[in-house]
Design an enzyme around this catalytic site. Structure first.
Site, PDB file in Angstrom:
ATOM      1  N   GLU A  77       0.826  -1.182   0.060  1.00 37.91           N
ATOM      2  CA  GLU A  77       0.046  -0.024   0.048  1.00 37.91           C
ATOM      3  C   GLU A  77       0.860   1.369  -0.078  1.00 37.91           C
ATOM      4  OE1 GLU A  77      -3.003  -0.394   3.012  1.00 37.91           O
ATOM      5  OE2 GLU A  77      -4.047  -1.609   1.955  1.00 37.91           O
ATOM      6  N   GLU A  89      -5.584  -8.557  -0.554  1.00 38.21           N
ATOM      7  CA  GLU A  89      -6.331  -8.247   0.836  1.00 38.21           C
ATOM      8  C   GLU A  89      -7.733  -7.880   0.349  1.00 38.21           C
ATOM      9  OE1 GLU A  89      -4.799  -5.177   3.722  1.00 38.21           O
ATOM     10  OE2 GLU A  89      -2.728  -5.727   2.959  1.00 38.21           O
TER      11      GLU A  89
END
Ligand code: AHR
Length: 506
Positions: A176, A295
């Protein structure tokens, strides 16, 4: 139509979307909260093995059917020095982890994780730190894991007890990195440059590895689209996958929108595929980039106060969402979305595995149990084999606040030509029964072995060790005499799995 509030789902045994990669059934073990410590690892637990891993949790992980595990983060990896987690335990440092404001004892590190994953037959997917570390540390970790012997790091691994290399094939280039919360957050341009250089060095250590570049942390990120195209433009030649992350929750009691979360997942995936292909066309490259949806889950994230507001605590934040059957229906529908993109989504990780927004929960020193979200995941891993089939759905629509009009029925199906095993997964997003006519004219010998559903009746894991049939209820099906259609009445707000046998390979 099955009735005037019915849907038609048409399947064609020869119309495939793509092979169902078993890596779609991955999960995620992060050093976060009780994911590792008192989650998978608890040396004082009565069921612990000689390495300290809980046997009761391992049993549930097997039952869940997890094929792959991403490790060690997540946000955690962006501050992690992997060398802290190797060698004699008593010499490992206690570090302040900035991602979750916890104290990392480093009792579990790469070697322990690898032993755990191997003992369960789970493929490791390791992430390197590109937030506070970089190319050098990433290359050294691959050397530690994948070089046989004769170098500083490979010999260290051997001295630490792992004589044979781990041969880890799948690696994430950071986590991320588009998110301002990430330690070492960077611009798309900078990340693309760092990821390309790390990828080059990592491949020089082991040319056989596959690499996942960070995509957007969610569909809602202001840089979504721009981030992917910039990263692929500059690092696309060095990577095999781009990641996607998404969490869904019910806002303000808006159940209809929540039950339609898979519509949002569909459009997010379609947007990323379009971006990958647009960049490839512009660059005139034939290099194939697929998606690692590493995710995804239901997470009541809006209740999380944010890491900045947390006190420093040894165990880190307790992000231990208690799921209900409503969440289970959404998880089932999200799995259908992933199966329906099996041609491009090759890896996916239910985030996470134990205690932290997880299908498996534990009590320190006590039992481990399944959350309702465990069941759809286990049903899919047990049944989805072979190819994902194209499902044509004609269904009435339901108006939702967040996603507009959505079909009340969603479907995914898989077919294994070798065994003839077919699975059909159906979601009824409507608050009333919905009749479905399943059309399967060119399947030979269609016989429904079982059909069962989980209904969004709001139950949670009150009974901590429920038998599977507490959650799934058998559902009647009616296959026509000519074997071409099957009628099913889907209960309100439900997710159904049909296991069907058909003629396999001659
Ligand atoms: O899964 C929990 C966290 O969610 C991960 O650490 C991070 O990557 C994401 O924001």
């Amino acid at each position: 139509m099955a009735d005037d509030y019915g849907a038609v789902v048409a399947l064609d045994v020869e119309h495939h979307r793509g092979v169902v990669d078993q890596r779609l059934f991955g999960s995620f073990v992060e050093h976060m909260g009780r994911g590792v410590y008192t989650g998978i690892f608890e040396p004082t637990h009565p069921t612990a093995d000689e390495l300290g891993f809980r046997g009761d949790v391992a049993g549930l992980v097997r039952e869940l059917g997890v094929t792959l595990a991403r490790y060690p983060g997540g946000n955690f990896v962006s501050g992690y020095d992997w060398t802290d987690g190797i060698g004699p335990r008593e010499q490992r440092p206690r570090r302040l982890d900035l991602a979750w404001r916890s104290i990392e004892t480093n009792e579990v590190g790469t070697d322990e994780f690898m032993s755990w994953a191997r003992s369960l037959g789970i493929e490791p997917m390791l992430a390197v730190n590109l937030g506070t570390a970089g190319v050098r540390e990433a290359a050294a970790l691959i050397e530690y894991c994948n070089i046989a012997e004769g170098t500083e790091w490979s010999d260290r691994r051997r001295r630490n007890g792992a004589v044979k290399p781990y041969e880890v094939g799948l690696w994430c280039l950071g986590n991320e990195m588009d998110g301002p919360w990430q330690t070492g957050h960077m611009s798309a341009e900078r990340y693309a440059a760092v990821a390309a250089e790390a990828a080059k060095a990592m491949r020089l250590v082991d040319p056989g590895i596959q690499l996942v570049a960070c995509g957007s942390s969610s569909h809602e990120m202001p840089t979504f689209g721009y981030w992917e195209s910039t990263v692929l433009e500059h690092a696309g030649e060095y990577v095999d996958y781009i990641s996607m992350h998404a969490y869904y929750e019910e806002f303000d009691g808006d159940r209809d929108s929540f039950l339609a979360s898979a519509v949002s997942m569909d459009s997010f995936i379609d947007g990323v595929i379009a971006t990958i292909d647009a960049v490839a066309a512009r660059r005139r490259t034939k290099r194939r980039i697929d998606i690692s949806f590493d995710e995804w889950n239901v997470w009541y994230l809006s209740r999380y106060p944010g890491s900045h507001n947390l006190p420093i605590d040894v165990a880190g934040p307790r992000i231990e969402d208690v799921y209900s059957t409503v969440d289970a229906v959404v998880v089932g529908d999200l799995l259908s979305s992933l199966l329906n993109h099996a041609d491009r989504v090759k890896i996916a990780c239910l985030a996470q595995l134990v205690n932290v927004i997880a299908p498996i929960m534990t009590e320190p020193g006590g039992p481990a149990w399944r959350q309702p979200t465990f069941y759809p995941f286990a049903a899919v891993t047990a049944n989805a084999r072979g190819h994902s089939l194209v499902t044509r759905v004609v269904a009435p629509e339901l108006g939702t606040r967040r996603y507009g009009d959505v079909p009340v029925v969603a479907a995914a199906a898989t077919h294994d030509a070798r065994t003839g095993d077919t699975a059909v997964f159906l979601t009824n997003r409507a608050a009333r029964h919905t009749g479905v006519e399943l059309r399967h004219a060119n399947f030979e010998g269609w016989t429904v072995r079982s059909a069962e559903y989980i209904a969004a009746d709001g139950r949670g894991p009150r009974d901590r060790l429920p038998a599977a049939d507490v959650w799934f209820t058998p559902l009647a099906t009616d296959t026509s005499a000519d074997g071409r259609t099957t009628q099913i009445m889907l209960p309100p707000h439900s997710w159904t799995v049909l296991s069907v046998s058909t003629g396999g390979a001659a």
